[in-house]
Design an enzyme around this catalytic site. Sequence first.
Site, mmCIF file in Angstrom:
data_model
loop_
_atom_site.group_PDB
_atom_site.id
_atom_site.type_symbol
_atom_site.label_atom_id
_atom_site.label_comp_id
_atom_site.label_asym_id
_atom_site.label_seq_id
_atom_site.Cartn_x
_atom_site.Cartn_y
_atom_site.Cartn_z
ATOM 1 N N ILE A 91 0.898 -1.158 0.000
ATOM 2 C CA ILE A 91 0.000 0.000 0.000
ATOM 3 C C ILE A 91 0.934 1.204 0.000
ATOM 4 O O ILE A 91 1.574 1.502 1.003
ATOM 5 C CB ILE A 91 -0.947 0.003 1.217
ATOM 6 C CG1 ILE A 91 -1.846 -1.233 1.157
ATOM 7 C CG2 ILE A 91 -1.767 1.292 1.252
ATOM 8 C CD1 ILE A 91 -2.792 -1.377 2.326
ATOM 9 N N PRO A 92 1.058 1.882 -1.139
ATOM 10 C CA PRO A 92 2.180 2.807 -1.389
ATOM 11 C C PRO A 92 2.112 4.169 -0.698
ATOM 12 O O PRO A 92 2.013 5.212 -1.352
ATOM 13 C CB PRO A 92 2.146 2.945 -2.908
ATOM 14 C CG PRO A 92 0.702 2.801 -3.249
ATOM 15 C CD PRO A 92 0.174 1.760 -2.286
ATOM 16 N N CYS A 93 2.239 4.172 0.604
ATOM 17 C CA CYS A 93 2.251 5.447 1.330
ATOM 18 C C CYS A 93 3.509 6.258 1.008
ATOM 19 O O CYS A 93 3.537 7.460 1.241
ATOM 20 C CB CYS A 93 2.080 5.219 2.831
ATOM 21 S SG CYS A 93 3.235 4.060 3.568
ATOM 22 N N HIS A 94 4.526 5.604 0.433
ATOM 23 C CA HIS A 94 5.744 6.333 0.057
ATOM 24 C C HIS A 94 5.493 7.321 -1.080
ATOM 25 O O HIS A 94 6.296 8.213 -1.304
ATOM 26 C CB HIS A 94 6.862 5.350 -0.334
ATOM 27 C CG HIS A 94 6.537 4.476 -1.502
ATOM 28 N ND1 HIS A 94 5.790 3.314 -1.363
ATOM 29 C CD2 HIS A 94 6.822 4.588 -2.822
ATOM 30 C CE1 HIS A 94 5.660 2.744 -2.547
ATOM 31 N NE2 HIS A 94 6.276 3.509 -3.452
ATOM 32 N N ARG A 95 4.375 7.182 -1.778
ATOM 33 C CA ARG A 95 4.063 8.077 -2.891
ATOM 34 C C ARG A 95 3.423 9.382 -2.436
ATOM 35 O O ARG A 95 3.117 10.242 -3.257
ATOM 36 C CB ARG A 95 3.148 7.367 -3.883
ATOM 37 C CG ARG A 95 3.814 6.176 -4.554
ATOM 38 C CD ARG A 95 2.900 5.476 -5.527
ATOM 39 N NE ARG A 95 3.527 4.259 -6.010
ATOM 40 C CZ ARG A 95 2.878 3.182 -6.410
ATOM 41 N NH1 ARG A 95 1.550 3.172 -6.416
ATOM 42 N NH2 ARG A 95 3.537 2.120 -6.816
#
Length: 156
Positions: free
Chosen positions: A122-126
Amino acid sequence: MSLLKSESMVVSSPIGNLRITSEEDFLAKVEFVTDKESNSGNKILQETAEQLRQYFAGSRQTFDLPVKLNGTPFQEAVWAALLEIPFGSTCTYKDIADKIDNPKAVRAIGQANKANKLPIIIPCHRVIGKNRTLTGYAGKQVDKKEVLLQVEKIIL
């Protein structure tokens, strides 16, 4: 009360070792650890490890894994919005707040990101700051966020 069957293994990555944990037939957690690599015969863990290898090698842009989310309705709404951020793209905390129709929840978006038990998947880094700066990731590990954005060829 029945206990869930949980298994884990540790895989290496460009951002350090990751402990991946399954509960029953779902991926439940990805954690940054210093533990040594380990293996498991668990099908979901093997598939997760393979998809992570593909992601870091640049041959996978999305993950296709059964995941188990354990969050509040607000957190789960945020995580669903994160899954809509395309590979190679970023957005701001404000963008996510607007997306979930809660424009004043910018700080709460950050807390929901922090509670994400499936980073990378779940790409919270984006999610970046409004001035296009890297802000919090996995606590204070923005260096990991920077590497993940580089994997996706995102230049800030």
